[in-house]
Design a protein around this motif. Structure first.
Motif, PDB file in Angstrom:
ATOM      1  N   MET A  37      -1.177  11.464  12.172  1.00  0.00           N
ATOM      2  CA  MET A  37      -0.839   9.477  12.056  1.00  0.00           C
ATOM      3  C   MET A  37      -2.062   8.854  11.549  1.00  0.00           C
ATOM      4  SD  MET A  37       0.909   9.886  16.055  1.00  0.00           S
ATOM      5  CE  MET A  37       0.075   8.288  16.227  1.00  0.00           C
ATOM      6  N   LYS A  38      -3.686   9.227  11.301  1.00  0.00           N
ATOM      7  CA  LYS A  38      -4.593   8.782  10.996  1.00  0.00           C
ATOM      8  C   LYS A  38      -4.195   8.863   9.830  1.00  0.00           C
ATOM      9  CE  LYS A  38      -9.466   9.602  10.591  1.00  0.00           C
ATOM     10  NZ  LYS A  38     -10.650  10.811  10.337  1.00  0.00           N
ATOM     11  N   PHE A  39      -3.836   9.752   8.645  1.00  0.00           N
ATOM     12  CA  PHE A  39      -3.902   9.665   7.249  1.00  0.00           C
ATOM     13  C   PHE A  39      -2.306   8.951   7.139  1.00  0.00           C
ATOM     14  CE2 PHE A  39      -1.726  11.117   3.244  1.00  0.00           C
ATOM     15  CZ  PHE A  39      -2.897  11.108   2.510  1.00  0.00           C
ATOM     16  N   ILE A  40      -1.618   8.614   7.564  1.00  0.00           N
ATOM     17  CA  ILE A  40      -0.761   8.083   7.556  1.00  0.00           C
ATOM     18  C   ILE A  40      -1.588   6.790   7.758  1.00  0.00           C
ATOM     19  CG2 ILE A  40       1.769   6.926   8.165  1.00  0.00           C
ATOM     20  CD1 ILE A  40       2.353   9.778   8.717  1.00  0.00           C
ATOM     21  N   THR A  41      -2.092   6.132   8.412  1.00  0.00           N
ATOM     22  CA  THR A  41      -2.296   4.551   8.673  1.00  0.00           C
ATOM     23  C   THR A  41      -3.096   4.556   7.638  1.00  0.00           C
ATOM     24  OG1 THR A  41      -2.247   5.073  10.948  1.00  0.00           O
ATOM     25  CG2 THR A  41      -3.673   3.914  10.086  1.00  0.00           C
ATOM     26  N   GLU A  42      -4.467   5.389   7.715  1.00  0.00           N
ATOM     27  CA  GLU A  42      -5.380   4.910   6.356  1.00  0.00           C
ATOM     28  C   GLU A  42      -4.772   4.575   5.324  1.00  0.00           C
ATOM     29  OE1 GLU A  42      -7.978   8.362   6.621  1.00  0.00           O
ATOM     30  OE2 GLU A  42      -9.039   7.810   8.097  1.00  0.00           O
ATOM     31  N   HIS A  43      -3.665   4.683   4.517  1.00  0.00           N
ATOM     32  CA  HIS A  43      -3.059   5.204   3.506  1.00  0.00           C
ATOM     33  C   HIS A  43      -1.991   4.386   2.891  1.00  0.00           C
ATOM     34  CE1 HIS A  43      -5.739   8.295   2.938  1.00  0.00           C
ATOM     35  NE2 HIS A  43      -5.413   8.421   1.557  1.00  0.00           N
ATOM     36  N   GLU A  44      -1.549   3.589   4.287  1.00  0.00           N
ATOM     37  CA  GLU A  44      -0.282   3.015   3.952  1.00  0.00           C
ATOM     38  C   GLU A  44      -0.128   2.206   3.238  1.00  0.00           C
ATOM     39  OE1 GLU A  44       0.644   0.887   8.767  1.00  0.00           O
ATOM     40  OE2 GLU A  44      -0.594   0.546   8.013  1.00  0.00           O
ATOM     41  N   GLN A  45      -1.279   1.112   2.394  1.00  0.00           N
ATOM     42  CA  GLN A  45      -1.510   0.300   1.930  1.00  0.00           C
ATOM     43  C   GLN A  45      -0.659   0.784   0.721  1.00  0.00           C
ATOM     44  OE1 GLN A  45      -1.238  -3.909   2.923  1.00  0.00           O
ATOM     45  NE2 GLN A  45      -1.474  -2.068   4.627  1.00  0.00           N
ATOM     46  N   GLU A  46      -0.643   1.889   0.179  1.00  0.00           N
ATOM     47  CA  GLU A  46      -1.138   2.393  -0.791  1.00  0.00           C
ATOM     48  C   GLU A  46       0.320   2.532  -1.091  1.00  0.00           C
ATOM     49  OE1 GLU A  46      -3.893   5.979  -1.549  1.00  0.00           O
ATOM     50  OE2 GLU A  46      -4.885   4.303  -0.274  1.00  0.00           O
ATOM     51  N   ASP A  47       1.139   2.908  -0.474  1.00  0.00           N
ATOM     52  CA  ASP A  47       2.758   3.327   0.100  1.00  0.00           C
ATOM     53  C   ASP A  47       3.845   2.586  -0.573  1.00  0.00           C
ATOM     54  OD1 ASP A  47       5.213   4.431   1.047  1.00  0.00           O
ATOM     55  OD2 ASP A  47       4.448   5.528   2.818  1.00  0.00           O
ATOM     56  N   CYS A  48       3.923   2.471  -1.621  1.00  0.00           N
ATOM     57  CA  CYS A  48       4.777   2.232  -2.127  1.00  0.00           C
ATOM     58  C   CYS A  48       6.255   1.254  -1.236  1.00  0.00           C
ATOM     59  CB  CYS A  48       5.187   2.259  -4.108  1.00  0.00           C
ATOM     60  SG  CYS A  48       3.751   2.779  -4.300  1.00  0.00           S
ATOM     61  N   LEU A  49       6.610   2.180  -0.897  1.00  0.00           N
ATOM     62  CA  LEU A  49       7.988   2.502   0.100  1.00  0.00           C
ATOM     63  C   LEU A  49       7.529   1.004   0.901  1.00  0.00           C
ATOM     64  CD1 LEU A  49       8.752   6.007   0.278  1.00  0.00           C
ATOM     65  CD2 LEU A  49      10.527   3.591  -1.475  1.00  0.00           C
ATOM     66  N   LEU A  50       6.706   1.096   1.402  1.00  0.00           N
ATOM     67  CA  LEU A  50       5.829   0.502   2.760  1.00  0.00           C
ATOM     68  C   LEU A  50       5.726  -0.941   2.666  1.00  0.00           C
ATOM     69  CD1 LEU A  50       3.950   2.234   5.349  1.00  0.00           C
ATOM     70  CD2 LEU A  50       6.505   1.918   5.252  1.00  0.00           C
ATOM     71  N   VAL A  51       5.169  -1.371   1.528  1.00  0.00           N
ATOM     72  CA  VAL A  51       4.227  -2.309   0.750  1.00  0.00           C
ATOM     73  C   VAL A  51       5.100  -2.882  -0.285  1.00  0.00           C
ATOM     74  CG1 VAL A  51       2.546  -2.382   1.221  1.00  0.00           C
ATOM     75  CG2 VAL A  51       2.374  -1.259  -0.928  1.00  0.00           C
ATOM     76  N   GLY A  52       6.393  -1.974  -1.506  1.00  0.00           N
ATOM     77  CA  GLY A  52       6.417  -2.547  -2.313  1.00  0.00           C
ATOM     78  C   GLY A  52       6.210  -2.703  -3.504  1.00  0.00           C
ATOM     79  N   PHE A  53       6.356  -3.402  -4.532  1.00  0.00           N
ATOM     80  CA  PHE A  53       5.990  -2.643  -5.971  1.00  0.00           C
ATOM     81  C   PHE A  53       4.752  -4.035  -6.671  1.00  0.00           C
ATOM     82  CE2 PHE A  53       9.086   1.036  -5.794  1.00  0.00           C
ATOM     83  CZ  PHE A  53       8.305   2.141  -6.439  1.00  0.00           C
ATOM     84  N   SER A  54       4.149  -3.288  -7.049  1.00  0.00           N
ATOM     85  CA  SER A  54       2.807  -4.769  -7.757  1.00  0.00           C
ATOM     86  C   SER A  54       4.118  -5.510  -9.106  1.00  0.00           C
ATOM     87  CB  SER A  54       2.389  -4.314  -8.680  1.00  0.00           C
ATOM     88  OG  SER A  54       1.932  -3.574  -9.576  1.00  0.00           O
TER      89      SER A  54
END
Length: 70
Positions: A37-54
């Motif tokens: 859970m800590k790893f997911i929370t720390e890396h959620e801004q890099e997850d394209c499935l959550l934030v989309g693609f640039s």
């Protein structure tokens, strides 16, 4: 006789593998879940499935355009 030697060698390999596995450091499931859970929370801004693609071109899953000849 060769079969007995082969079986003995195989059993030694199994024993060595079990010893290696027994020496592995173990942690509790609750600790592992907290680490995940800590790893997911720390890396959620890099997850394209959550934030989309640039951009659309950065999306490797976009539909490929087709060329049609009339």
């Amino acid at each position: 006789m060769d079969m007995m030697i082969s079986n003995l060698a195989q059993q030694r390999q199994v024993t060595e593998q079990l010893r290696r596995e027994a020496a592995i450091k173990r942690i509790s499931v609750s600790q592992a879940v907290q680490d995940i859970m800590k790893f997911i929370t720390e890396h959620e801004q890099e997850d394209c499935l959550l934030v989309g693609f640039s951009s659309q071109k950065a999306n490797p899953f976009r539909e490929k355009s087709t060329c049609t000849v009339l």
